[in-house]
Design an enzyme around this catalytic site. Structure first.
Site, PDB file in Angstrom:
ATOM      1  N   ARG A  50       0.874  -1.168   0.000  1.00 12.93           N
ATOM      2  CA  ARG A  50       0.000   0.000   0.000  1.00 12.93           C
ATOM      3  C   ARG A  50       0.914   1.221   0.000  1.00 12.93           C
ATOM      4  O   ARG A  50       1.911   1.248   0.712  1.00 12.93           O
ATOM      5  CB  ARG A  50      -0.851   0.054   1.260  1.00 12.93           C
ATOM      6  CG  ARG A  50      -1.738  -1.145   1.492  1.00 12.93           C
ATOM      7  CD  ARG A  50      -2.483  -0.965   2.803  1.00 12.93           C
ATOM      8  NE  ARG A  50      -3.271  -2.143   3.130  1.00 12.93           N
ATOM      9  CZ  ARG A  50      -4.025  -2.231   4.232  1.00 12.93           C
ATOM     10  NH1 ARG A  50      -4.057  -1.228   5.085  1.00 12.93           N
ATOM     11  NH2 ARG A  50      -4.712  -3.329   4.468  1.00 12.93           N
ATOM     12  N   ASP A  52       0.926   5.499   0.519  1.00 12.73           N
ATOM     13  CA  ASP A  52       0.099   6.572   1.072  1.00 12.73           C
ATOM     14  C   ASP A  52      -0.217   7.621   0.023  1.00 12.73           C
ATOM     15  O   ASP A  52       0.388   7.662  -1.054  1.00 12.73           O
ATOM     16  CB  ASP A  52       0.832   7.243   2.239  1.00 12.73           C
ATOM     17  CG  ASP A  52       1.040   6.316   3.414  1.00 12.73           C
ATOM     18  OD1 ASP A  52       0.244   5.369   3.560  1.00 12.73           O
ATOM     19  OD2 ASP A  52       1.997   6.538   4.184  1.00 12.73           O
ATOM     20  N   ARG A 198       9.133   7.153   6.044  1.00 17.47           N
ATOM     21  CA  ARG A 198       8.945   8.587   6.262  1.00 17.47           C
ATOM     22  C   ARG A 198       9.369   9.003   7.668  1.00 17.47           C
ATOM     23  O   ARG A 198       9.897  10.103   7.871  1.00 17.47           O
ATOM     24  CB  ARG A 198       7.484   8.961   5.990  1.00 17.47           C
ATOM     25  CG  ARG A 198       7.106   8.863   4.516  1.00 17.47           C
ATOM     26  CD  ARG A 198       5.606   8.956   4.297  1.00 17.47           C
ATOM     27  NE  ARG A 198       5.069  10.219   4.785  1.00 17.47           N
ATOM     28  CZ  ARG A 198       3.761  10.485   4.854  1.00 17.47           C
ATOM     29  NH1 ARG A 198       2.876   9.554   4.507  1.00 17.47           N
ATOM     30  NH2 ARG A 198       3.349  11.648   5.285  1.00 17.47           N
TER      31      ARG A 198
END
Length: 245
Positions: A50, A52, A198
């Protein structure tokens, strides 16, 4: 039933990540619609990951089970015909029936890109973090080296409503290098937690600011406390570079 593995690339600026959402446009929705126009059905799709909102992919893999007889080499041009310009199929090949784009994956490589110049670069808007203070890439590379190895990365994971599982990941590469005015953090591992890259990048910027020392990284890992690490860096600088099978 055939199982096809698509390798795609996309600019995530205009999308709310990969996975389909009820009230937002995603890469999966657009890709499924293009595939349906070619084959007449959306197929059973499994993605390698996945991503973001606003995250980009230079290499993203999707396995699709389909009854379509179209040859893989023809599938590339056929699906690309229906995709917008910010998404493209790079390759397609047939794989065994039990192949799964996510669970068959052995690892991934990401990069986080920082435009390090006092003046913003308009052509990198949405594609790199603009950081105008000078960056000491050697200092950050020293800090990044502490990420390498098998660690519990709870401190580097955004905790949401998902069930907590095994938080140990093995990082095989973590480095920072300068390419002109672009500073690039590259990290490869056998898997990644939610927002892990991140947060790793945001923590490196805390090192740059002098709020953390390179040698503080091991203690942050040992703490298993999200509050000990740096902030979650903006999505715009993150790229999925490679997927390993």
């Amino acid at each position: 039933m055939r199982n096809l593995l698509f390798t795609i690339t996309y600019d995530g600026t205009n999308y709310h990540g990969w996975q389909i959402q009820e009230n937002a446009i995603t890469v999966q929705e657009v890709f499924q619609d293009a595939f349906r126009k070619v084959t007449g059905a959306r197929g059973d799709m499994k993605a390698c990951s996945r991503t973001d909102t606003g995250v980009h992919a230079r290499e993203f893999c999707v396995s699709v089970k389909t009854k379509s007889p179209i040859a893989p080499q023809r599938m590339v041009a056929a699906v690309n015909h229906w995709l917008p310009e910010d998404i493209a199929v790079k390759a397609c090949r047939e794989v065994p029936g039990d192949f799964h784009a996510r669970y068959s994956c052995k690892g991934k490589e990401y990069s986080y890109e920082i435009w390090n110049n006092p003046v913003r670069e308009p052509f990198l808007r949405g594609r790199a973090l603009h950081y105008w203070y000078p960056i000491d890439e050697e200092r950050l590379n020293e800090a990044a080296g502490h990420y390498v190895g098998a660690h519990d990365f709870t401190s580097f994971c955004t905790l949401d409503k998902r069930e907590l599982g095994d938080m140990v990941r093995t990082v095989t590469k973590a480095s920072v290098e300068r390419r002109g005015d672009m500073v690039v953090f590259t990290v490869a591992a056998d898997g990644f937690l939610y927002n892990m890259v991140r947060i790793m990048a945001g923590t490196l910027l805390r090192v740059q600011e002098g709020k953390l020392l390179p040698g503080d990284i091991p203690q942050i890992l040992e703490a298993r406390d999200r509050a000990k690490a740096g902030p979650t860096a903006p999505a715009c600088g993150l790229y999925l570079n490679k997927v390993f099978y």
